[in-house]
Design a protein around this motif. Structure first.
Motif, PDB file in Angstrom:
ATOM      1  N   GLY A 147       0.793  -1.224   0.000  1.00  0.00           N
ATOM      2  CA  GLY A 147       0.000   0.000   0.000  1.00  0.00           C
ATOM      3  C   GLY A 147       0.826   1.274   0.000  1.00  0.00           C
ATOM      4  N   LYS A 148       2.143   1.159   0.067  1.00  0.00           N
ATOM      5  CA  LYS A 148       3.014   2.329   0.067  1.00  0.00           C
ATOM      6  C   LYS A 148       3.500   2.614  -1.355  1.00  0.00           C
ATOM      7  CE  LYS A 148       4.124   3.916   3.822  1.00  0.00           C
ATOM      8  NZ  LYS A 148       3.408   4.947   4.609  1.00  0.00           N
ATOM      9  N   THR A 149       3.877   3.856  -1.613  1.00  0.00           N
ATOM     10  CA  THR A 149       4.561   4.220  -2.843  1.00  0.00           C
ATOM     11  C   THR A 149       5.984   4.557  -2.451  1.00  0.00           C
ATOM     12  OG1 THR A 149       2.530   5.070  -3.824  1.00  0.00           O
ATOM     13  CG2 THR A 149       4.598   5.810  -4.804  1.00  0.00           C
ATOM     14  N   ALA A 150       6.944   3.943  -3.142  1.00  0.00           N
ATOM     15  CA  ALA A 150       8.342   4.073  -2.742  1.00  0.00           C
ATOM     16  C   ALA A 150       9.246   4.086  -3.962  1.00  0.00           C
ATOM     17  CB  ALA A 150       8.733   2.905  -1.834  1.00  0.00           C
ATOM     18  N   THR A 151      10.458   4.535  -3.728  1.00  0.00           N
ATOM     19  CA  THR A 151      11.518   4.412  -4.716  1.00  0.00           C
ATOM     20  C   THR A 151      12.679   3.676  -4.057  1.00  0.00           C
ATOM     21  OG1 THR A 151      12.742   5.563  -6.457  1.00  0.00           O
ATOM     22  CG2 THR A 151      12.680   6.623  -4.275  1.00  0.00           C
ATOM     23  N   SER A 152      13.672   3.334  -4.848  1.00  0.00           N
ATOM     24  CA  SER A 152      14.824   2.576  -4.356  1.00  0.00           C
ATOM     25  C   SER A 152      15.832   2.500  -5.482  1.00  0.00           C
ATOM     26  CB  SER A 152      14.398   1.152  -3.976  1.00  0.00           C
ATOM     27  OG  SER A 152      13.992   0.443  -5.151  1.00  0.00           O
ATOM     28  N   TYR A 153      16.914   1.785  -5.227  1.00  0.00           N
ATOM     29  CA  TYR A 153      17.800   1.433  -6.325  1.00  0.00           C
ATOM     30  C   TYR A 153      16.937   0.649  -7.323  1.00  0.00           C
ATOM     31  CZ  TYR A 153      22.066   0.211  -8.738  1.00  0.00           C
ATOM     32  OH  TYR A 153      23.046   0.098  -9.681  1.00  0.00           O
ATOM     33  N   PRO A 154      17.081   0.914  -8.618  1.00  0.00           N
ATOM     34  CA  PRO A 154      16.174   0.308  -9.597  1.00  0.00           C
ATOM     35  C   PRO A 154      16.035  -1.214  -9.525  1.00  0.00           C
ATOM     36  CG  PRO A 154      17.447   2.031 -10.640  1.00  0.00           C
ATOM     37  CD  PRO A 154      18.013   1.862  -9.249  1.00  0.00           C
ATOM     38  N   SER A 155      17.086  -1.934  -9.123  1.00  0.00           N
ATOM     39  CA  SER A 155      17.006  -3.393  -9.102  1.00  0.00           C
ATOM     40  C   SER A 155      16.035  -3.919  -8.043  1.00  0.00           C
ATOM     41  CB  SER A 155      18.394  -4.013  -8.894  1.00  0.00           C
ATOM     42  OG  SER A 155      18.889  -3.708  -7.608  1.00  0.00           O
ATOM     43  N   LEU A 156      15.591  -3.068  -7.120  1.00  0.00           N
ATOM     44  CA  LEU A 156      14.633  -3.485  -6.095  1.00  0.00           C
ATOM     45  C   LEU A 156      13.178  -3.266  -6.513  1.00  0.00           C
ATOM     46  CD1 LEU A 156      17.294  -3.266  -4.412  1.00  0.00           C
ATOM     47  CD2 LEU A 156      15.873  -2.553  -2.523  1.00  0.00           C
ATOM     48  N   THR A 197       3.891   0.405  -4.684  1.00  0.00           N
ATOM     49  CA  THR A 197       3.967   1.006  -6.007  1.00  0.00           C
ATOM     50  C   THR A 197       5.347   1.626  -6.106  1.00  0.00           C
ATOM     51  OG1 THR A 197       1.603   1.486  -6.035  1.00  0.00           O
ATOM     52  CG2 THR A 197       2.986   2.767  -7.533  1.00  0.00           C
ATOM     53  N   TRP A 198       6.123   1.224  -7.112  1.00  0.00           N
ATOM     54  CA  TRP A 198       7.491   1.727  -7.244  1.00  0.00           C
ATOM     55  C   TRP A 198       7.506   2.878  -8.228  1.00  0.00           C
ATOM     56  CZ3 TRP A 198      11.384   2.471 -10.850  1.00  0.00           C
ATOM     57  CH2 TRP A 198      12.660   2.682 -10.326  1.00  0.00           C
ATOM     58  N   VAL A 199       8.232   3.949  -7.871  1.00  0.00           N
ATOM     59  CA  VAL A 199       8.397   5.107  -8.748  1.00  0.00           C
ATOM     60  C   VAL A 199       9.877   5.452  -8.853  1.00  0.00           C
ATOM     61  CG1 VAL A 199       6.096   6.069  -8.289  1.00  0.00           C
ATOM     62  CG2 VAL A 199       8.032   6.735  -6.836  1.00  0.00           C
ATOM     63  N   ASP A 200      10.254   6.064  -9.956  1.00  0.00           N
ATOM     64  CA  ASP A 200      11.636   6.474 -10.184  1.00  0.00           C
ATOM     65  C   ASP A 200      11.731   7.974  -9.902  1.00  0.00           C
ATOM     66  OD1 ASP A 200      14.244   6.798 -10.969  1.00  0.00           O
ATOM     67  OD2 ASP A 200      13.876   6.411 -13.101  1.00  0.00           O
ATOM     68  N   GLU A 201      11.934   8.317  -8.635  1.00  0.00           N
ATOM     69  CA  GLU A 201      12.003   9.718  -8.218  1.00  0.00           C
ATOM     70  C   GLU A 201      13.161   9.890  -7.240  1.00  0.00           C
ATOM     71  OE1 GLU A 201       8.235  11.041  -6.638  1.00  0.00           O
ATOM     72  OE2 GLU A 201       7.132  10.178  -8.323  1.00  0.00           O
ATOM     73  N   GLU A 202      13.697  11.106  -7.181  1.00  0.00           N
ATOM     74  CA  GLU A 202      14.801  11.419  -6.275  1.00  0.00           C
ATOM     75  C   GLU A 202      14.431  11.157  -4.822  1.00  0.00           C
ATOM     76  OE1 GLU A 202      17.748  15.166  -5.913  1.00  0.00           O
ATOM     77  OE2 GLU A 202      15.629  15.666  -5.649  1.00  0.00           O
ATOM     78  N   LEU A 203      13.229  11.567  -4.451  1.00  0.00           N
ATOM     79  CA  LEU A 203      12.718  11.377  -3.099  1.00  0.00           C
ATOM     80  C   LEU A 203      11.227  11.119  -3.187  1.00  0.00           C
ATOM     81  CD1 LEU A 203      13.195  11.675   0.074  1.00  0.00           C
ATOM     82  CD2 LEU A 203      12.253  13.974  -0.247  1.00  0.00           C
ATOM     83  N   LYS A 204      10.764  10.080  -2.534  1.00  0.00           N
ATOM     84  CA  LYS A 204       9.331   9.809  -2.476  1.00  0.00           C
ATOM     85  C   LYS A 204       8.899   9.807  -1.019  1.00  0.00           C
ATOM     86  CE  LYS A 204       5.252   9.105  -3.789  1.00  0.00           C
ATOM     87  NZ  LYS A 204       4.538  10.236  -4.377  1.00  0.00           N
TER      88      LYS A 204
END
Length: 177
Positions: A121-130, A140-147
């Motif tokens: 239920g969270k929206t998060a970012t990380s190193y892309p391989s995660l 929900t994964w997003v490609d952002e500097e800070l989420k």
């Protein structure tokens, strides 16, 4: 407000530990570093080259999460993969989430969120391989500097890589004020 940084004793990405730690200290935020043991923490640069050593204040097993407002999880592939095998680290993440506190994780650090079963239920970012790991854990994964995500009654701050440390460290300090 007080902050807790958790790590293993080997393999944490140097800047992902020392930069948020320095930012918190410079802002006057009381901060504790907890590791698997009280031995020196050997950081790495780029997951391979030895970096600075950092002395932890206590072990993961000795942490009372009630004494902290913000939990910081630095990355480093070796650190993050090993940290998620420590029951005490998993329990700390679960307790911070259950208690409605802030959890901040950068790079490979969000692996611990998946292990602790709090990513759903969270929206998060990380190193892309995660990205797949986090999606499989219900995020929900997003490609952002800070989420920043407030879903499920607790705040999650995530960033992708050491390149995002300025935004990440600023957000961590703001959360701890």
């Amino acid at each position: 407000m007080t902050a807790l940084v958790i790590t293993t004793n080997y393999g944490v990405e140097q800047d992902e530990l020392v930069k948020p730690l320095a930012a918190l200290k410079e802002a006057g935020v009381p901060v504790t570093v907890a590791a698997a043991s009280t031995d020196a923490i050997q950081t790495l640069v780029g997951d391979k080259d030895p970096g600075e050593t950092v002395t932890p204040n206590m072990t993961l097993a000795d942490v009372d999460p009630a004494g902290y407002d913000v939990l910081v999880i630095p990355g480093g592939t070796i650190n993050a993969d090993t940290l998620r095998t420590h029951d005490e680290a998993v329990a700390l993440v679960q307790t911070f989430a259950k208690d409605g506190k802030t959890v901040a994780a950068i790079c490979h650090g969000p692996w611990l969120l998946a292990e602790a079963d709090v990513a759903g239920g969270k929206t998060a970012t990380s190193y892309p391989s995660l990205a797949t790991d986090l999606r499989n854990a219900g995020a929900t994964w997003v490609d952002e500097e800070l989420k920043r995500c407030e879903a499920n009654g607790w705040t999650l701050l995530t960033s992708r890589t050491p390149d995002d440390l300025d935004a990440f460290s600023t957000a961590v300090v703001e959360a701890a004020r």
